[in-house]
Design a protein around this motif. Structure first.
Motif, short mmCIF file in Angstrom:
data_model
loop_
_atom_site.label_atom_id
_atom_site.label_comp_id
_atom_site.label_asym_id
_atom_site.label_seq_id
_atom_site.Cartn_x
_atom_site.Cartn_y
_atom_site.Cartn_z
N ARG B 85 46.30 38.71 55.13
CA ARG B 85 45.75 37.46 54.63
C ARG B 85 45.27 37.62 53.21
NH1 ARG B 85 39.97 35.65 56.79
NH2 ARG B 85 40.37 34.10 55.19
N PHE B 87 42.35 35.69 50.48
CA PHE B 87 41.11 34.93 50.60
C PHE B 87 41.04 33.86 49.53
CE2 PHE B 87 40.36 38.98 52.58
CZ PHE B 87 39.57 38.69 53.68
N ASP B 89 38.43 32.94 48.02
CA ASP B 89 37.59 33.42 46.92
C ASP B 89 38.10 34.75 46.37
OD1 ASP B 89 37.01 34.62 49.29
OD2 ASP B 89 34.85 34.72 48.97
N LEU B 90 39.38 35.06 46.63
CA LEU B 90 40.05 36.19 46.00
C LEU B 90 39.33 37.51 46.12
CD1 LEU B 90 41.66 35.44 42.58
CD2 LEU B 90 42.63 36.55 44.57
N ARG B 91 39.59 38.23 47.13
CA ARG B 91 38.98 39.54 47.23
C ARG B 91 39.96 40.59 46.73
NH1 ARG B 91 34.49 40.12 50.48
NH2 ARG B 91 33.73 38.14 51.26
N LEU B 92 39.56 41.29 45.71
CA LEU B 92 40.31 42.43 45.20
C LEU B 92 39.24 43.39 44.70
CD1 LEU B 92 43.07 40.64 43.07
CD2 LEU B 92 43.53 42.07 45.05
N ILE B 93 39.58 44.66 44.55
CA ILE B 93 38.58 45.59 44.05
C ILE B 93 38.66 45.60 42.53
CG2 ILE B 93 37.67 47.92 44.24
CD1 ILE B 93 37.81 46.77 46.95
#
Lengths: 309, 253
Positions: B85, B87, B89-93
């Protein structure tokens, strides 16, 4: 701090012996801070229980050596297994809870460990400690000269660094960093966050146990005051000042934090003043770093700053 | 081009403090299909995604992915089965490089286990090299190859959306759940993202996406589901759903 301060060290030891003493302590603190860095710097698990695992390692080695006269390698094996198991015991419940609560849970374990060491007099000697721990020997060959023991500490410090390097400079380390930065993202990519946290906690605890064994055999006398929460905070300071999330940072941090106060001796301060000044120096250093350089000397990560994402 | 059912959702319901977020939702997503999920804010679209990926437990209902029940499965377990999936709100490190974010996304890495690290290091190295070249070719396919070493936080918002889609591809997931893949980005990037998504079924992937941009949904989806207040109101091919009076009414409100 670990060193048992007598009078001026110059009166007791030759300069060479004194320097070796400092180097041995640095080696022990490298092991402690590198292992804490795995937890705190790479995975974002700020544990205040590191001195407890350090203490468990020391007491396991001391008791085995004193009661069963078991050899060094057996002691170190048992100490690593036991502190690792204890790490599992603490880690499983503590790591289910988040951030601040995790810190408090490890603090509680630290306090409990000290309390047990201090009050179980029949087993641990209580406040009187355990005197007369024999020096390291291999098959009757006693490693009595200080420089030989230094080489042993160096060997273990290098070994710990190599193992830690393999852990962090690999896909495994990438997962740890991902967990530190964003657990939800890590989980969404199929990483079992709880498993990794517990695993790293156990590994860190086990390595701290190694430092304890070396310390016990070196100092030959241990008591609970060497393994207090202050000691945990000292190790955390090394990690923060050296740089969280950087193994070399922990090495440099250990050198700075162990050697720097020794310099106070050379400016001609009376010993009593120097001892007190050391605590102030640590405190001032920590505050100064937090304000001016929160990522430490070599770190890439600072606690609380832009944490998460 | 579509095949048998990949994902089956049966009677999912979820309440938040008495408010119905999802009410008896059922649907099927077939292999190699692109299904669009539309509806006003609070319709329950993201709630549905959160349940499908294990971040929320439903109050009732069942989810089957390739016949395996997903309800009660933890998020990492569902991801390991092949459901990826993104997100909203864009989850990336952000602190890791673009390449590292992609490398993180691959499944079943020997180098992520202690056994692999200490006993099968050559295999770890080999796999890492293979993943790296795969990741670089993914980046190249969308024109992000020069950015591989940059901190992900330095990418534009649109590029980050693109990267999070690539992460799903790198994971090898069969089912990609995309939460607002083109929201809030420049038109040029939208076109690029849509063309990437449109090509996914031909690469064996199945897509379910949430999107407010109706034009985008019309352009790439084979089938559209319209939701309102936790209920599936309308379902069918894009044109039918768009002309459904209930959908028109909801959007005019």
């Amino acid at each position: 701090m670990a060193a048992k301060q007598g009078k001026s060290p110059f009166e007791l030891l030759g300069l060479m012996e004194y320097l070796l003493h400092i180097l041995i302590l640095i080696g022990i603190y490298v092991i402690l801070s590198v292992s804490l860095n795995l937890l705190a710097g790479y995975t974002g698990l700020l544990s205040i229980a590191h001195a407890a695992f350090y203490g468990v390692g020391a007491y396991v080695a001391a008791l085995l050596a004193l009661r069963l006269h078991s050899p060094f390698l057996i002691n170190i094996f048992c100490a690593v297994i036991l502190s690792g198991l204890l790490g599992l015991l603490v880690g499983l419940p503590s790591l289910r809870i988040r951030d601040d609560y995790f810190v408090i849970a490890t603090f509680a374990f630290q306090v409990i460990t000290f309390s047990v060491l201090n009050n179980w007099v029949s087993f641990t000697g209580g406040p009187m400690g355990l005197p007369g721990i024999p020096p390291v020997s291999f098959g009757g060959l006693v490693l009595s000269p200080k420089w030989v023991f230094f080489l042993l500490v160096l060997l273990f410090a290098v070994l710990v660094l190599l193992i830690s390097w393999r852990l962090v400079a690999s896909p495994f380390g990438r997962v740890l960093k991902a967990i530190r930065e964003d657990e939800v993202f890590a989980a969404s990519l199929g990483k079992d966050v709880s498993y990794y946290k517990v695993l790293v906690f156990v590994v860190g605890a086990g390595i701290a146990g190694i430092a304890g064994v070396l310390y016990a055999h070196y100092i030959s006398f241990i008591d609970p005051t060497s393994f207090t929460v202050m000691e945990s905070i000292f190790i955390i300071s090394i990690v923060i000042i050296g740089g969280a999330g950087n193994l070399w940072g922990s090495v440099i941090g250990a050198v700075v934090m162990v050697a720097l106060p020794e310099l106070l001796r050379f400016v001609g301060l009376p010993n009593v003043v120097a001892a007190n000044l050391r605590q102030i120096l640590y405190g001032a250093l920590l505050v100064a770093f937090m304000m001016a350089r929160p990522q430490g000397l070599l770190g890439e990560y600072s606690f609380g700053k832009g944490g998460g994402r | 081009m579509t095949g048998e059912a990949l994902l089956e959702v049966q009677g999912l319901s979820k309440f938040f403090d008495g408010v119905k977020a999802l009410d008896d939702f059922s649907s099927v997503v077939n292999r190699h299909e692109i299904v669009g999920l539309i509806g006003p804010n609070g319709a329950g679209k993201t709630t549905l995604f959160n349940i499908l990926t294990g971040f929320l437990a439903p109050d009732s209902g069942q989810v089957f992915f390739k016949g395996t029940s997903l309800v009660g499965c933890p998020p990492h377990g569902i991801a390991s089965l092949g459901v990826s999936r993104t997100f909203q709100d864009l989850r990336l490190i952000h602190r890791l490089s673009v390449l590292d974010n992609l490398l993180l996304s691959f499944r079943d890495q020997a180098g992520e286990s202690l056994g692999g690290l200490f006993f099968r290091w050559p295999q770890c190295r080999h796999q890492e090299n293979e993943n790296t070249s795969l990741a670089l070719s993914l980046l190249e396919s969308v024109g992000l190859k020069e950015k591989d070493g940059e901190p992900t936080g330095d990418l534009s918002y649109g590029q980050q959306k693109l990267l999070s889609l690539l992460c799903g591809l790198a994971s090898g997931a069969e089912l990609l759940l995309l939460d607002e893949p083109v929201a809030g980005i420049a038109p040029v990037m939208i076109a690029q993202l849509l063309s990437v998504i449109r090509g996914l079924p031909n690469k064996g992937r199945t897509v379910m996406l949430i999107e407010h941009n109706i034009e985008a949904v019309m352009a790439i989806c084979h089938r559209v589901i319209f939701m309102d207040a936790g209920i599936k109101v309308s379902e069918g091919d894009p044109v039918t759903v768009r002309n459904d009076p209930r959908v028109i009414a909801a959007y005019l409100d």
